[in-house]
Design an enzyme around this catalytic site. Structure first.
Site, PDB file in Angstrom:
ATOM      1  CG  ASP A 142     -20.383 -42.252  29.073  1.00 15.83           C
ATOM      2  OD1 ASP A 142     -20.718 -42.071  27.892  1.00 15.83           O
ATOM      3  OD2 ASP A 142     -20.920 -41.659  30.033  1.00 15.83           O
ATOM      4  CG  PHE A 178     -20.985 -36.585  32.061  1.00 20.73           C
ATOM      5  CD1 PHE A 178     -20.710 -35.409  31.377  1.00 20.73           C
ATOM      6  CD2 PHE A 178     -22.308 -36.882  32.360  1.00 20.73           C
ATOM      7  CE1 PHE A 178     -21.720 -34.547  31.008  1.00 20.73           C
ATOM      8  CE2 PHE A 178     -23.325 -36.017  31.989  1.00 20.73           C
ATOM      9  CZ  PHE A 178     -23.035 -34.849  31.316  1.00 20.73           C
ATOM     10  CE1 TYR A 193     -26.863 -35.491  24.796  1.00 22.65           C
ATOM     11  CE2 TYR A 193     -28.445 -37.283  24.983  1.00 22.65           C
ATOM     12  CZ  TYR A 193     -27.459 -36.492  25.544  1.00 22.65           C
ATOM     13  OH  TYR A 193     -27.079 -36.706  26.843  1.00 22.65           O
ATOM     14  CE  LYS A 194     -23.290 -35.242  25.214  1.00 21.00           C
ATOM     15  NZ  LYS A 194     -22.704 -35.895  26.387  1.00 21.00           N
ATOM     16  NE  ARG A 214     -18.009 -28.707  26.696  1.00 20.78           N
ATOM     17  CZ  ARG A 214     -18.840 -29.725  26.782  1.00 20.78           C
ATOM     18  NH1 ARG A 214     -18.392 -30.935  27.101  1.00 20.78           N
ATOM     19  NH2 ARG A 214     -20.132 -29.584  26.522  1.00 20.78           N
TER      20      ARG A 214
HETATM   21  C1  PLP Z   1     -23.530 -36.229  27.483  1.00 22.23           C
HETATM   22  C2  PLP Z   1     -22.991 -37.262  28.384  1.00 22.23           C
HETATM   23  C3  PLP Z   1     -23.859 -38.001  29.207  1.00 22.23           C
HETATM   24  C4  PLP Z   1     -25.334 -37.700  29.232  1.00 22.23           C
HETATM   25  O1  PLP Z   1     -26.106 -38.625  29.905  1.00 22.23           O
HETATM   26  P1  PLP Z   1     -27.687 -38.647  29.746  1.00 22.23           P
HETATM   27  O2  PLP Z   1     -28.121 -39.645  30.721  1.00 22.23           O
HETATM   28  O3  PLP Z   1     -28.000 -39.010  28.319  1.00 22.23           O
HETATM   29  O4  PLP Z   1     -28.200 -37.277  30.043  1.00 22.23           O
HETATM   30  C5  PLP Z   1     -23.295 -38.981  30.003  1.00 22.23           C
HETATM   31  N1  PLP Z   1     -21.958 -39.218  29.992  1.00 22.23           N
HETATM   32  C6  PLP Z   1     -21.113 -38.520  29.212  1.00 22.23           C
HETATM   33  C7  PLP Z   1     -19.651 -38.830  29.203  1.00 22.23           C
HETATM   34  C8  PLP Z   1     -21.605 -37.499  28.397  1.00 22.23           C
HETATM   35  O5  PLP Z   1     -20.772 -36.804  27.633  1.00 22.23           O
END
Ligand code: PLP
Length: 424
Positions: free
Chosen positions: A206, A127, A231-232, A384
């Site tokens: 992560d 990410f 939140y996912k 997606r």
């Molecule tokens: C959604 C997601 C994030 C989001 O990070 P925030 O700091 O909560 O905005 C980070 N890493 C991955 C792999 C994600 O899918």
């Protein structure tokens, strides 16, 4: 167009072990087909009344007294609820901050623990925020580290050989997403943990795109550290807090980079000198976001009740079903696979690539195919389809493919402007 697979889909849904859960979510008026639970999960119905009680009954009526009536201990209580979902002990998990912030804190502590080592390893499927965080960290540590990024040969997966080549006795830290946000490629955590350990490097996983959809075997795989969001697939709501995990034996060796009062051994002593809390709470910084934590009471209970292994089983069934429909109906229309073929090497979303991906995605969202269907789009050409096993059904996937066939064959996506929105 009506596909013959609809009958089979209804049968499969009728036999699903998780079918009761769908009715526990709010489905909107009018209902839409929601395939973006990997970005923001749906709202559980019970959360609506729980939030009303939180705002009116707790904040409104109880005011400051609320802190002694459950708010103060809430992060700890919810962390204990989350721990079994990611195969961790309660004392190893802390719900706090955001993924980005937690990654910074853990990575910073890891670099200080491994001072003398000069490389950080990640991969190009990670990410972007994770990579930005690491770049900034290198700068903040004086520019003495170098960030090594393992490439992907096909844009879908990373080969272990390519990754392991970068992990050496000079590596302080490896940072990887368990499930890649774009392709859904999933690592074998144990394999990576063992290799990194053999070189003396720390690993931060992560789990954002994995937790709540696939089993994250932190303890079993010997993972040292992890971060993630709620939140996912954990359905905690927009802006729900993140979490961090630190294996018990590592905790004494890691010092939080930000010494805030909520990480103090006794915040309400208001002492003028800092003394870290004993446990993982030392990684907390300031006042927890109580109203954003409360929905997790409901959604984590649902995940535990469904059982993560059952969720994974259903996720594989649904993803496999979408893949076979795609092969039959969508590949002939110009779509191609943006995901690993082996179901054991992917998470719970299916990325389909198409040169007109952006406009096709928008056409689905605007209901041009007949139903309002919400997936999302990731550059350059990935649509997606996030599959959340607690509420998505086989029938929804058939309807989605029907809509896609109509949108492409009747060129309905051409009604969408090429200019992209800010949030895709
Ligand atoms: C959604 C997601 C994030 C989001 O990070 P925030 O700091 O909560 O905005 C980070 N890493 C991955 C792999 C994600 O899918």
């Amino acid at each position: 167009m009506s596909l013959p697979e609809k009958t089979e889909a209804r049968e499969l849904d009728g036999n699903s072990a998780l079918k009761e859960f769908r009715a526990e979510f709010f489905h909107g008026t009018p209902e839409c087909i929601y395939l973006d639970g990997n970005s923001l999960g749906r709202l559980p119905l019970k959360t609506i009344s729980r939030m009303e009680r939180a705002v009116k009954g707790e904040w409104g009526e109880r005011l400051i007294r609320g802190w002694n009536e459950g708010w103060y201990t809430m992060p700890e209580k919810l962390s204990a609820q989350l721990a079994p979902v990611i195969d961790a002990e309660a004392a190893e998990v802390l719900i706090t901050g955001t993924v980005s912030l937690n990654l910074y804190k853990l990575a910073d502590a890891a670099l200080r623990m491994k001072s003398g080592r000069s490389t950080i390893v990640t991969d190009s499927l990670n990410f972007p925020s994770d990579i930005y965080i690491l770049e900034g960290l290198v700068r903040n540590h004086g520019g003495h580290h170098s960030l090594r990024i393992a490439g992907s040969r096909d844009g879908i997966s990373v080969s272990y050989d390519d990754l392991f080549e970068l992990i050496t006795e000079d590596t302080a830290l490896v940072v990887l997403s368990l499930v890649a946000f774009k392709s859904a490629f999933m690592y074998d955590m144990k394999k990576v943990n063992e290799y990194a350990r053999s070189k003396g490097a720390l690993v931060i996983w992560d789990l954002s795109h994995a937790a709540g959809a696939v089993p994250c075997r932190l303890n079993e795989s010997g993972a040292g550290m992890a971060v993630g969001c709620t939140y996912k697939y954990l359905n905690g709501g927009p802006g729900a807090p993140g979490y961090l995990y630190i294996r018990q034996d590592l905790l004494p060796e890691l010092e939080p980079p930000i010494q805030g009062w909520f990480g103090h051994a006794d915040p309400f002593a208001f002492s003028l000198s800092y003394k870290p809390a004993q446990g993982i709470r030392k990684f907390m910084t300031g006042t927890p976001p109580v109203l954003s934590l409360i929905p997790l009471e409901i959604s984590l209970e649902m995940i535990s009740r469904a059982g993560i292994n059952q969720i994974r089983k259903q996720s594989k069934a649904l993803c496999g079903f979408l893949v076979s429909l795609s092969e039959k109906y969508l590949y002939p229309l110009g779509f191609s696979a943006g995901f690993p073929q082996n179901e054991n090497e992917r998470g719970s979303h299916i990325s389909l690539r198409h040169p007109e991906g952006y406009r096709i995605c928008k056409a689905l969202i605007q209901g041009l195919g007949g139903e309002v269907i919400i997936p999302d789009f990731r550059e350059p050409d990935n649509i997606r389809f996030g599959i959340s096993p607690l509420y998505n059904t086989h029938e929804e996937l058939v309807v989605t493919v029907e809509n896609l066939v109509k949108i492409i064959s009747e060129r309905l996506y051409e009604q969408i402007p090429l200019q992209k929105d800010a949030v895709t």
